[in-house]
Scaffold this motif. Structure first.
Motif, short mmCIF file in Angstrom:
data_model
loop_
_atom_site.label_atom_id
_atom_site.label_comp_id
_atom_site.label_asym_id
_atom_site.label_seq_id
_atom_site.Cartn_x
_atom_site.Cartn_y
_atom_site.Cartn_z
N ALA A 78 0.85 -1.19 0.00
CA ALA A 78 0.00 0.00 0.00
C ALA A 78 0.89 1.24 0.00
CB ALA A 78 -0.93 -0.01 1.20
N GLN A 81 2.15 1.91 -3.49
CA GLN A 81 1.12 2.57 -4.30
C GLN A 81 1.09 4.07 -4.02
OE1 GLN A 81 -0.64 1.11 -6.79
NE2 GLN A 81 -1.47 3.11 -7.27
N SER A 82 1.20 4.46 -2.75
CA SER A 82 1.16 5.89 -2.43
C SER A 82 2.40 6.62 -2.96
CB SER A 82 0.98 6.12 -0.93
OG SER A 82 2.18 5.98 -0.24
N ILE A 85 1.90 7.15 -6.76
CA ILE A 85 0.95 8.22 -7.07
C ILE A 85 1.69 9.55 -7.21
CG2 ILE A 85 -0.92 9.63 -6.08
CD1 ILE A 85 -2.07 6.95 -5.02
N GLU A 91 7.27 3.77 -10.31
CA GLU A 91 6.58 2.54 -10.72
C GLU A 91 7.36 1.85 -11.82
OE1 GLU A 91 2.10 1.34 -11.69
OE2 GLU A 91 2.93 2.77 -13.14
N CYS A 118 -4.17 -8.88 -4.32
CA CYS A 118 -4.01 -7.48 -4.73
C CYS A 118 -5.22 -6.66 -4.31
CB CYS A 118 -3.83 -7.40 -6.24
SG CYS A 118 -3.44 -5.73 -6.80
N PRO A 119 -4.99 -5.60 -3.54
CA PRO A 119 -6.10 -4.70 -3.20
C PRO A 119 -6.69 -4.06 -4.47
CG PRO A 119 -4.17 -4.23 -1.85
CD PRO A 119 -3.74 -5.18 -2.93
N ALA A 120 -7.96 -3.80 -4.46
CA ALA A 120 -8.64 -3.26 -5.64
C ALA A 120 -7.97 -1.99 -6.16
CB ALA A 120 -10.11 -2.99 -5.31
N GLU A 121 -7.51 -1.13 -5.25
CA GLU A 121 -6.90 0.13 -5.68
C GLU A 121 -5.52 -0.06 -6.30
OE1 GLU A 121 -6.10 -0.39 -1.26
OE2 GLU A 121 -7.84 -0.59 -2.56
N ASN A 122 -4.95 -1.25 -6.21
CA ASN A 122 -3.61 -1.52 -6.75
C ASN A 122 -3.65 -2.42 -7.98
OD1 ASN A 122 -2.97 -0.20 -4.39
ND2 ASN A 122 -1.61 -1.77 -3.62
N LYS A 123 -4.84 -2.65 -8.56
CA LYS A 123 -4.97 -3.60 -9.67
C LYS A 123 -4.05 -3.28 -10.85
CE LYS A 123 -8.04 -6.51 -8.14
NZ LYS A 123 -7.65 -7.85 -7.75
N CYS A 126 -0.53 -4.24 -9.85
CA CYS A 126 -0.41 -5.70 -9.77
C CYS A 126 -0.36 -6.32 -11.16
CB CYS A 126 -1.57 -6.28 -8.96
SG CYS A 126 -1.44 -5.94 -7.19
#
Length: 138
Positions: A78, A81-82, A85, A91, A118-123, A126
């Motif tokens: 997580a 991901q931050s 952003i 990335e 994989c969390p939905a916000e990281n699809k 991933c």
């Protein structure tokens, strides 16, 4: 006045060129940093500080550090991901380091974790991790 502008322009150009070289000091410092690449924040700081040295054994060490966090510290992604952003280049850096220098078991584990946990916000991330690992898996 023109002479001053030409001199300043040359100084800026040579300074920029110099900053992009991986000097012995930068390489040694980047090499020593491996022991501290234990979080996404540390890897991101290394990515910013030593991009010019991301080659050969240093690149392999960076790849191993990225794999260790992906595989051993999956819930920490997580934070990855931050960071992404705020810096999309990071990335690309992370995905580029999912490569053939990694152990096949690590590549397989990256695929499994990215597919199943994989969390939905990281699809999107991933998906890129899966593609990179699959392209290198033997």
């Amino acid at each position: 006045m023109k002479v001053v502008l030409i001199f300043l322009s040359l100084a800026l150009i040579s300074g920029t060129t110099h900053a992009k070289r991986c000097t012995v000091l930068y390489a040694e410092t980047a090499d020593l940093a491996f022991d501290n690449l234990d979080s996404w924040e540390a890897i991101q700081k290394n990515y910013v500080a030593y991009p010019q040295c991301d080659d050969g054994s240093i690149a392999e060490g960076n790849s191993e550090a990225i794999a260790r966090i992906l595989v051993d510290e999956w819930p920490e992604n997580a934070k990855l991901q931050s960071l992404i952003i705020h810096d999309s280049g990071f990335e690309k850096y992370v995905v580029r380091h999912i490569n053939s220098t990694l152990d096949t078991d690590d590549l397989h584990q990256i695929i499994t974790l990215s597919s199943e946990s994989c969390p939905a916000e990281n699809k999107a991330l991933c998906g890129k991790l899966i593609a990179a690992a699959k392209s290198e898996e033997k």
